[in-house]
Design an enzyme around this catalytic site. Sequence first.
Site, PDB file in Angstrom:
ATOM      1  N   ASN A  25       0.925  -1.277  -0.139  1.00 58.68           N
ATOM      2  CA  ASN A  25      -0.090  -0.054   0.137  1.00 58.68           C
ATOM      3  C   ASN A  25       0.994   1.186  -0.004  1.00 58.68           C
ATOM      4  O   ASN A  25       1.363   1.578   1.024  1.00 58.68           O
ATOM      5  CB  ASN A  25      -0.880  -0.116   1.274  1.00 58.68           C
ATOM      6  CG  ASN A  25      -1.524   1.109   1.663  1.00 58.68           C
ATOM      7  OD1 ASN A  25      -1.440   1.938   1.030  1.00 58.68           O
ATOM      8  ND2 ASN A  25      -2.687   1.166   2.445  1.00 58.68           N
ATOM      9  N   ALA A  27       0.673   4.626  -0.525  1.00 56.37           N
ATOM     10  CA  ALA A  27       0.135   5.513   0.641  1.00 56.37           C
ATOM     11  C   ALA A  27       0.458   5.418   2.048  1.00 56.37           C
ATOM     12  O   ALA A  27       0.978   6.385   2.551  1.00 56.37           O
ATOM     13  CB  ALA A  27      -1.398   6.024   0.190  1.00 56.37           C
ATOM     14  N   SER A  28       0.157   4.431   2.439  1.00 54.12           N
ATOM     15  CA  SER A  28       0.506   3.933   3.693  1.00 54.12           C
ATOM     16  C   SER A  28       1.945   4.160   4.048  1.00 54.12           C
ATOM     17  O   SER A  28       2.511   4.624   4.924  1.00 54.12           O
ATOM     18  CB  SER A  28      -0.139   2.503   4.117  1.00 54.12           C
ATOM     19  OG  SER A  28       0.731   2.019   5.131  1.00 54.12           O
ATOM     20  N   HIS A 137      -1.408  -6.031  11.822  1.00 56.14           N
ATOM     21  CA  HIS A 137      -2.512  -5.052  12.519  1.00 56.14           C
ATOM     22  C   HIS A 137      -3.706  -5.394  12.059  1.00 56.14           C
ATOM     23  O   HIS A 137      -4.983  -4.896  12.576  1.00 56.14           O
ATOM     24  CB  HIS A 137      -1.841  -3.275  11.960  1.00 56.14           C
ATOM     25  CG  HIS A 137      -1.932  -3.335  10.584  1.00 56.14           C
ATOM     26  ND1 HIS A 137      -1.567  -3.858   9.621  1.00 56.14           N
ATOM     27  CD2 HIS A 137      -2.614  -2.228   9.965  1.00 56.14           C
ATOM     28  CE1 HIS A 137      -1.324  -3.397   8.564  1.00 56.14           C
ATOM     29  NE2 HIS A 137      -2.543  -2.418   8.712  1.00 56.14           N
ATOM     30  N   ARG A 138      -4.085  -6.139  10.754  1.00 59.06           N
ATOM     31  CA  ARG A 138      -5.334  -6.326  10.332  1.00 59.06           C
ATOM     32  C   ARG A 138      -5.742  -7.438  10.980  1.00 59.06           C
ATOM     33  O   ARG A 138      -6.939  -7.470  10.985  1.00 59.06           O
ATOM     34  CB  ARG A 138      -5.132  -6.141   8.880  1.00 59.06           C
ATOM     35  CG  ARG A 138      -4.808  -4.557   8.431  1.00 59.06           C
ATOM     36  CD  ARG A 138      -5.576  -3.963   7.367  1.00 59.06           C
ATOM     37  NE  ARG A 138      -7.081  -4.162   7.732  1.00 59.06           N
ATOM     38  CZ  ARG A 138      -8.092  -3.266   6.975  1.00 59.06           C
ATOM     39  NH1 ARG A 138      -7.674  -2.929   5.854  1.00 59.06           N
ATOM     40  NH2 ARG A 138      -9.475  -3.337   7.251  1.00 59.06           N
ATOM     41  N   GLU A 172      -9.345 -10.727   2.440  1.00 62.83           N
ATOM     42  CA  GLU A 172      -9.353  -9.272   2.767  1.00 62.83           C
ATOM     43  C   GLU A 172     -10.777  -8.752   2.420  1.00 62.83           C
ATOM     44  O   GLU A 172     -11.251  -7.671   2.128  1.00 62.83           O
ATOM     45  CB  GLU A 172      -8.321  -8.409   1.734  1.00 62.83           C
ATOM     46  CG  GLU A 172      -7.286  -9.022   1.977  1.00 62.83           C
ATOM     47  CD  GLU A 172      -6.158  -8.187   2.972  1.00 62.83           C
ATOM     48  OE1 GLU A 172      -6.625  -6.793   3.011  1.00 62.83           O
ATOM     49  OE2 GLU A 172      -5.423  -8.640   3.709  1.00 62.83           O
ATOM     50  N   ARG A 207      -2.539  -9.970  -1.434  1.00 59.75           N
ATOM     51  CA  ARG A 207      -3.121 -10.201  -0.227  1.00 59.75           C
ATOM     52  C   ARG A 207      -4.373 -11.250  -0.065  1.00 59.75           C
ATOM     53  O   ARG A 207      -4.992 -11.441   0.684  1.00 59.75           O
ATOM     54  CB  ARG A 207      -3.758  -8.923   0.008  1.00 59.75           C
ATOM     55  CG  ARG A 207      -2.718  -7.921   0.464  1.00 59.75           C
ATOM     56  CD  ARG A 207      -3.188  -7.123   1.548  1.00 59.75           C
ATOM     57  NE  ARG A 207      -2.523  -5.513   1.560  1.00 59.75           N
ATOM     58  CZ  ARG A 207      -2.957  -4.815   2.339  1.00 59.75           C
ATOM     59  NH1 ARG A 207      -4.259  -4.820   3.205  1.00 59.75           N
ATOM     60  NH2 ARG A 207      -2.585  -3.395   2.428  1.00 59.75           N
ATOM     61  N   HIS A 243      -5.660  -3.942  -3.273  1.00 60.84           N
ATOM     62  CA  HIS A 243      -6.945  -4.481  -3.336  1.00 60.84           C
ATOM     63  C   HIS A 243      -7.637  -4.131  -4.672  1.00 60.84           C
ATOM     64  O   HIS A 243      -7.355  -3.237  -5.426  1.00 60.84           O
ATOM     65  CB  HIS A 243      -7.857  -4.075  -2.371  1.00 60.84           C
ATOM     66  CG  HIS A 243      -7.558  -4.296  -0.992  1.00 60.84           C
ATOM     67  ND1 HIS A 243      -7.627  -3.433   0.165  1.00 60.84           N
ATOM     68  CD2 HIS A 243      -7.378  -5.440  -0.370  1.00 60.84           C
ATOM     69  CE1 HIS A 243      -7.290  -4.056   1.183  1.00 60.84           C
ATOM     70  NE2 HIS A 243      -6.998  -5.274   0.964  1.00 60.84           N
ATOM     71  N   ASP A 245     -10.260  -2.817  -5.254  1.00 60.87           N
ATOM     72  CA  ASP A 245     -11.304  -1.770  -5.246  1.00 60.87           C
ATOM     73  C   ASP A 245     -10.295  -0.555  -5.639  1.00 60.87           C
ATOM     74  O   ASP A 245     -10.824   0.568  -5.492  1.00 60.87           O
ATOM     75  CB  ASP A 245     -12.498  -1.855  -3.939  1.00 60.87           C
ATOM     76  CG  ASP A 245     -11.777  -1.857  -2.892  1.00 60.87           C
ATOM     77  OD1 ASP A 245     -10.311  -1.548  -2.848  1.00 60.87           O
ATOM     78  OD2 ASP A 245     -12.256  -1.732  -1.746  1.00 60.87           O
ATOM     79  N   CYS A 368     -13.352   1.969   0.303  1.00 58.28           N
ATOM     80  CA  CYS A 368     -12.857   1.174   1.505  1.00 58.28           C
ATOM     81  C   CYS A 368     -13.378   1.363   2.927  1.00 58.28           C
ATOM     82  O   CYS A 368     -13.371   0.449   3.579  1.00 58.28           O
ATOM     83  CB  CYS A 368     -11.200   1.641   1.682  1.00 58.28           C
ATOM     84  SG  CYS A 368     -10.309   1.630   0.243  1.00 58.28           S
TER      85      CYS A 368
HETATM   86  O1  SUG Z   1      -5.195  -2.763   4.410  1.00 56.05           O
HETATM   87  N1  SUG Z   1      -4.272   0.683   5.468  1.00 56.05           N
HETATM   88  C1  SUG Z   1      -5.433  -0.034   4.855  1.00 56.05           C
HETATM   89  C2  SUG Z   1      -6.150   0.552   3.682  1.00 56.05           C
HETATM   90  C3  SUG Z   1      -7.276  -0.464   3.300  1.00 56.05           C
HETATM   91  C4  SUG Z   1      -8.028   0.133   2.112  1.00 56.05           C
HETATM   92  N2  SUG Z   1      -9.055  -0.880   1.661  1.00 56.05           N
HETATM   93  C5  SUG Z   1      -9.856  -1.115   0.608  1.00 56.05           C
HETATM   94  N3  SUG Z   1      -8.828  -0.881  -0.433  1.00 56.05           N
HETATM   95  N4  SUG Z   1     -10.718  -1.612   0.780  1.00 56.05           N
HETATM   96  C6  SUG Z   1      -4.637  -1.519   4.193  1.00 56.05           C
HETATM   97  O2  SUG Z   1      -3.681  -1.447   3.702  1.00 56.05           O
HETATM   98  C7  SUG Z   1      -2.550   1.537   6.765  1.00 56.05           C
HETATM   99  C8  SUG Z   1      -2.214   1.619   8.032  1.00 56.05           C
HETATM  100  C9  SUG Z   1      -0.825   2.300   8.441  1.00 56.05           C
HETATM  101  O3  SUG Z   1      -0.056   2.415   7.743  1.00 56.05           O
HETATM  102  O4  SUG Z   1      -0.604   2.538   9.890  1.00 56.05           O
HETATM  103  C10 SUG Z   1      -3.685   0.350   6.204  1.00 56.05           C
HETATM  104  O5  SUG Z   1      -3.828  -0.550   7.131  1.00 56.05           O
END
Ligand code: SUG
Length: 441
Positions: A25, A27-28, A137-138, A172, A207, A243, A245, A368
């Site tokens: 991810n 952006a994260s 974490h998830r 997911e 994932r 993902h 989406d 999301c």
């Molecule tokens: O699982 N971000 C989530 C974003 C989920 C987006 N959901 C969909 N696309 N449906 C993930 O990557 C970031 C947590 C952090 O960086 O602290 C995070 O878990």
Amino acid sequence: MTFIDAQIDRIVGPTHHFGGLGVGNLASQMHAGQTSNPRAAALQGLDKMRLVAGLGVPQLILPPQPRPYFALLKALGFTGSPAEILQSVLTKNPAILSAAASCSAMWTANAATVTPSCDRNVGSAVMTVANLSASLHRSIEAAQTQNELAALFGNALEVRQTLPGGAPMRDEGAANHMRFSGIDGQPGLNVFVYGDGSPEPQCHWPRQTKATGQAIARSHGLQEDNVFHLKQHPEAIDAGAFHNDVVAMSHHDLLIHHELAFAQGSCQEIERLRRRFEDVVQSPLRVLRISSKELSLNDAIKTYFFNSQIVTASHAGMTTWTILCPVQVKRNPVTYELVERLRAEQFFHTVHFVDLGQSMDGGGGPACLRLRVPLSEQELEHIPNSAFWTENRDSNLRHIISDRYPRELKLIDLANPEICQRSLETQELIAKCLGQKPANA
Ligand code: SUG
């Protein structure tokens, strides 16, 4: 029978921070370690719920899950008082502290996969809670999510536990599932999207597996002819589409996807989907394939155009389609022109641009942040009133958030026992406000 898509969003928790934890991810990862604004995050989420509820769509609200999740820290061998545990985990493994304090459950599209009763030969509607086993974490969300969804829907549908099996069955939820349907009450067509198998992505771990989609389709009792499996394009996963989406959106008889959303060789499965849709629904499936020339994969992922949330609004017997796009779509001339064109071509009647900056920086857009649950009017009546968005509840929630949420948060603050205690108390207040029993941290 009439079915309505209820939308479930969750209040973002007071420990919302940028941990950089999202697998694949971008952006994260890009925002890892930056200062977050939990108060703005929660209010932005509530603004979206207000907008959706204002369109006449049933909007359900979940409270934040209790964080930090001390049960995880204790299970991983951290001992002592809360202050000692927090200090020790910060020193020894800050990534575990970040995971235990993560508010990632706010992305409810990952909570479960839902099958309405009309898709099944026998039995009630069913949902399988996602195990989210691709990341620490998830993965800690699932047990609590199971209790919450059972409390909400226990009288209306069957809430099933996560798939067993760990990594080979990583799941997911609805972010990798699309359901196409025609007139209410007819069986829908279910598309499961997965990322494993050859050719594999080079940079990021997919994932969701094909075996997961197959297991859910089987256990939900879906008719084989109505089930489709599409492989994510490895290039899309590598470009940050962790993902489906992020590169495809679906609503009733409409599929909009990027040309690189699905791997080469998926055309046949999409063709089978079109044919089956026509057989079952007696009208064409509208498939809009956006080429890389029209919109580069990078721009698609930066703006989260495909993560826009489509809802059907009803007013005085008329139904209209509304799309909620991230404000980033408006700021990018290519995606702005694209969405304006789609509006002009009547794919959507109304377009709203929503500012979800705090969620977007963690890699989550409007779609999301919601789980769609198609429910009959009868099923909807079984949901506790206290979970629905109302003006009054909105105002109470805003009051708690504005009063108690921090405006700035960094990982190091999460080792502060006072901040953590306050966060847990705030979560309890919100749970009470939504008629839920507070859960244990
Ligand atoms: O699982 N971000 C989530 C974003 C989920 C987006 N959901 C969909 N696309 N449906 C993930 O990557 C970031 C947590 C952090 O960086 O602290 C995070 O878990």
